[in-house]
Design a protein around this motif. Structure first.
Motif, short mmCIF file in Angstrom:
data_model
loop_
_atom_site.label_atom_id
_atom_site.label_comp_id
_atom_site.label_asym_id
_atom_site.label_seq_id
_atom_site.Cartn_x
_atom_site.Cartn_y
_atom_site.Cartn_z
N PRO A 48 -21.47 -20.42 -5.46
CA PRO A 48 -20.65 -21.29 -6.36
C PRO A 48 -21.64 -21.80 -7.47
N ILE A 49 -21.18 -22.08 -8.89
CA ILE A 49 -22.10 -22.70 -9.86
C ILE A 49 -22.41 -24.02 -9.46
N LEU A 50 -23.76 -24.42 -9.20
CA LEU A 50 -24.04 -25.50 -8.64
C LEU A 50 -25.03 -26.43 -9.85
N GLY A 51 -25.53 -25.50 -10.64
CA GLY A 51 -26.70 -26.27 -11.59
C GLY A 51 -26.25 -27.20 -12.30
N HIS A 52 -25.00 -27.48 -12.84
CA HIS A 52 -24.57 -28.45 -13.64
C HIS A 52 -24.19 -29.56 -13.03
N LEU A 53 -24.00 -29.55 -11.56
CA LEU A 53 -23.54 -30.80 -11.08
C LEU A 53 -24.33 -32.06 -11.22
N PRO A 54 -23.90 -33.22 -11.79
CA PRO A 54 -24.91 -34.18 -12.10
C PRO A 54 -25.56 -35.13 -10.92
N GLY A 55 -24.62 -35.10 -9.79
CA GLY A 55 -25.12 -35.63 -8.73
C GLY A 55 -25.79 -35.17 -7.35
N LEU A 56 -25.59 -33.89 -7.67
CA LEU A 56 -25.87 -32.90 -6.44
C LEU A 56 -27.32 -33.27 -5.87
N GLY A 57 -27.59 -33.62 -4.81
CA GLY A 57 -28.83 -34.00 -4.19
C GLY A 57 -29.53 -33.20 -3.08
N HIS A 58 -28.53 -32.68 -2.45
CA HIS A 58 -28.99 -31.61 -1.17
C HIS A 58 -28.07 -30.35 -1.08
N VAL A 59 -28.81 -29.23 -1.04
CA VAL A 59 -28.23 -28.03 -0.68
C VAL A 59 -28.89 -27.12 0.38
N GLU A 60 -27.97 -26.58 1.21
CA GLU A 60 -28.46 -25.77 2.32
C GLU A 60 -27.58 -24.53 2.35
N ILE A 61 -28.39 -23.45 2.34
CA ILE A 61 -27.83 -21.98 2.31
C ILE A 61 -28.38 -21.43 3.65
N SER A 62 -27.64 -20.98 4.62
CA SER A 62 -28.01 -20.56 6.00
C SER A 62 -27.29 -19.41 6.07
N GLY A 63 -27.90 -18.24 6.53
CA GLY A 63 -27.09 -17.05 7.33
C GLY A 63 -26.30 -16.55 6.41
N MET A 64 -26.40 -16.39 4.92
CA MET A 64 -25.61 -15.54 4.06
C MET A 64 -26.28 -14.15 3.87
N HIS A 65 -25.88 -13.44 4.84
CA HIS A 65 -26.65 -12.04 4.91
C HIS A 65 -26.21 -11.13 3.74
#
Length: 624
Positions: free
Chosen positions: A421-438
């Protein structure tokens, strides 16, 4: 002094401050007496009588207790200590409890337990607990003392003392905290009991007289060996909170629980099974630990339809049991405006070594199901686990993403998805985890959201990507080959672009094909990087960073040495760990003039290591 600071912060007028200054406290000779009087002053400073009662009630918890905020609020609520607000719209009684707790915390009568665990817990200093016992001693019995006619609350006393209490006293009790066996004969006498906590009690069953406790509002049987709940639990019509966590032998609940129409908070283990239709009728629920979608008729996702008072976190498991989008829509998740943290979980067994994951996507209904589980737009945390669709649903991939309040995004085991997803514009996003997306091959413009960034300062024409992100984890993405650098200027204008201005922690691991990574991390403090087929991503990340305090490196192919320049730039580096870098010959040419704050250095499994860096013996703070 911390408690006194809490008192002073709550004072606003000159007279209030003078009353503290002129107090008799300062004339007392013993420090302990001063502290206790300061604590008493803090208690007296609580203006609301119900607030004082809430504090006093904490005397029933053991001195070394650690308790979650919500749990304590639910205990206060069960005792009727919370006065509902009449001047606030949509204000619930739990909100009053939250305000009370914040006041006690501000006055330093609680302190946060910060060690370990993801759930914040709170405790009291022993002297604060002594004060709570002092102000509640007329109503509470917490030691093996003689029977008192005015006692209303009993905690952690021997069973023999409880059994010897008069029937009149037992009949007046409002609270019982016990981790011992409670005699069956006593249960029938609990005519006024509001709170029954049997947490960690050595019991395997509940009395047949259980249903006679008509006034019971709070029941905790967590960490017990109870194997079944009696059907009479359905007679506890006033029950507000039921906690049955870590009850390994309790696998299902009786159908009679559907009569608990006043139940607001329900906690249980994720393997718990509920009879068909039971949850649908509990329309007052605010807390539901998990929702397990069943295969049989009547235990499907439609059970959630009327639970519109749910709030906080909701974890929906076994989503593979939903057939299609129309069935998923029956949950009406968009109506659950107070659910701020939402997790979608499919069974992990579908991506096992037997080859299920290699089946065509048409064999799975995940894309359609997730499309129908669209949440409301005020969601703050989104977690998706073991999703087997080729792409995320439209409500996650819109341009820009409408979930503008997201603070946390977790994507685990979404093996087939190629895009994010497009995430860079989200003003309050503080934590992102991406795991096992092969299947993820590229982190580029879609990830950053070039065309939908928020303008941090219009006057300077500065645009910020990931303006609030503090922690980022990208792990186990075996096909990821490129993590693009964000542009320093927008292609459509001369606007300056700032990327990751607040990012402090970065974990990058298990991406053996990755050949490049960004270099703009102006606030990075902790970097974990492991299982890389090239040293280039690490070199790029560390190329400009000068703020590192901790660096963990493991299994980086091609890494022969760290550069002295990188070590010199990161003057605040305190911990350096290097594991299994088979081609490393030496740590660095030398460490003269750098690493002045290094306290911990760990090296292991580096088979070709010939020498340590020169100058290690000159590091003033190295301890380990």
């Amino acid at each position: 002094m911390q408690v006194l600071g809490g008192i002073m912060r709550s004072k606003t007028s000159r007279d209030d401050w003078l009353s503290i200054q002129e107090s008799e406290i300062w004339k007392l000779p013993k420090a302990e007496d001063k502290i206790m009087l300061v604590l008493k002053l803090s208690f007296d400073n609580l203006k609301s009588p119900p607030l004082k009662q809430c504090f006093a009630y904490c005397s029933l918890l053991r001195k070394d207790f650690e308790i979650e905020r919500d749990n304590l609020i639910q205990l206060w609520m069960a005792q009727g200590l919370l006065q509902p607000s009449t001047d606030k719209i949509h204000h619930e009684i739990e909100d009053t409890g939250d305000e009370y707790f914040s006041i006690l915390l501000k006055n330093s009568l609680f302190q946060e337990v910060t060690e370990g665990g993801s759930i914040t817990k709170y405790t009291m200093h022993d002297l604060v607990h002594d004060l709570a016992e002092e102000v509640s001693k007329s109503e509470s019995l917490t030691r093996d003392l003689k029977d008192k006619c005015g006692v209303r609350h009993v905690a952690h006393i021997p069973t023999s003392t409880l059994a010897n209490m008069s029937e009149v006293t037992v009949g007046r009790l409002h609270s019982l905290f016990s981790n011992d066996q409670v005699p069956d004969i006593i249960f029938s006498k609990f005519r006024a009991l509001r709170v029954l906590s049997l947490q960690e009690a050595k019991i395997q069953e509940l009395s047949n007289s259980f249903g006679k406790m008509k006034h019971l509002r709070y029941l905790d049987i967590s960490y017990t060996g109870i194997k079944a709940l009696p059907k009479s639990i359905g007679k506890l019509y006033n029950l507000q909170t039921l906690r049955m966590q870590e009850t390994d032998y309790l696998k299902e609940v009786p159908r009679e629980m559907q009569n608990l129409i006043n139940l607001r908070h329900l906690y249980f283990d994720k393997t718990m099974e509920f009879p068909a239709g039971l949850l649908r009728g509990l329309t007052n629920l605010r807390t539901l630990s998990y929702f397990n979608v069943g295969k049989e008729m009547g235990v499907g996702i439609e059970e959630l339809v009327g639970l519109n008072h749910l709030k906080g976190e909701l974890i929906i498991r076994n989503l593979e049991n939903i057939r299609d989008e129309e069935e998923a829509k029956k949950a009406k998740l968009e109506d659950k405006k107070n659910v701020l943290e939402l997790s979608y979980v499919w069974a992990r067994s579908r991506s096992n070594p037997e080859g299920l994951e290699s089946r065509p996507s048409s064999d799975f209904h995940d894309e359609n199901v997730l499309e129908g589980l669209k949440p409301h737009t005020k969601l703050e945390s989104l977690s998706i686990e073991n999703f087997m669709g080729d792409k995320f649903p439209s409500w996650m991939m819109r341009n820009p993403l409408p979930l503008n309040n997201l603070k946390k995004v977790l994507l685990f085991g979404c093996r087939r998805c190629e895009g994010l997803p497009i995430l860079g514009h989200l003003p309050g996003l503080g934590h992102v985890e991406i795991s096992g997306m092969h299947n993820l091959k590229l982190l580029g413009s879609e990830f950053y959201g070039y065309n939908h960034v928020y303008e941090a300062a219009v006057a300077t024409r500065e645009k910020v990507l990931f303006p609030a992100l503090k922690t980022l984890s990208i792990v186990g993405c075996g096909e990821l080959t490129e993590w693009m650098e964000a542009p320093t200027t927008m292609t459509s204008s001369t606007s300056k672009v700032v990327v990751f201005p607040c990012l402090e922690e970065l974990a990058l691991g298990g991406c053996p094909l990755l050949r490049n990574a960004p270099s703009h991390f102006p606030s990075l403090k902790e970097l974990w990087i492991w299982v890389m087929g090239s040293e280039k991503p690490m070199a790029s990340i560390c190329n400009e960073v000068s703020t590192l305090t901790s660096l963990y490196i493991e299994k980086i192919k091609g890494l022969t040495s760290l550069s002295s320049g990188m070590l010199k730039k990161n003057k605040n580096l305190t911990s350096l760990v290097i594991w299994s870098c088979d081609e490393m010959i030496h740590i660095a040419p030398n460490v003269f003039g750098c690493c002045a704050n290094l306290r911990e250095l760990t090296i292991g499994g580096c088979k070709k290591l010939e020498q340590l860096a020169e100058g290690l013996d000159t590091l003033p703070l190295l301890r380990s």
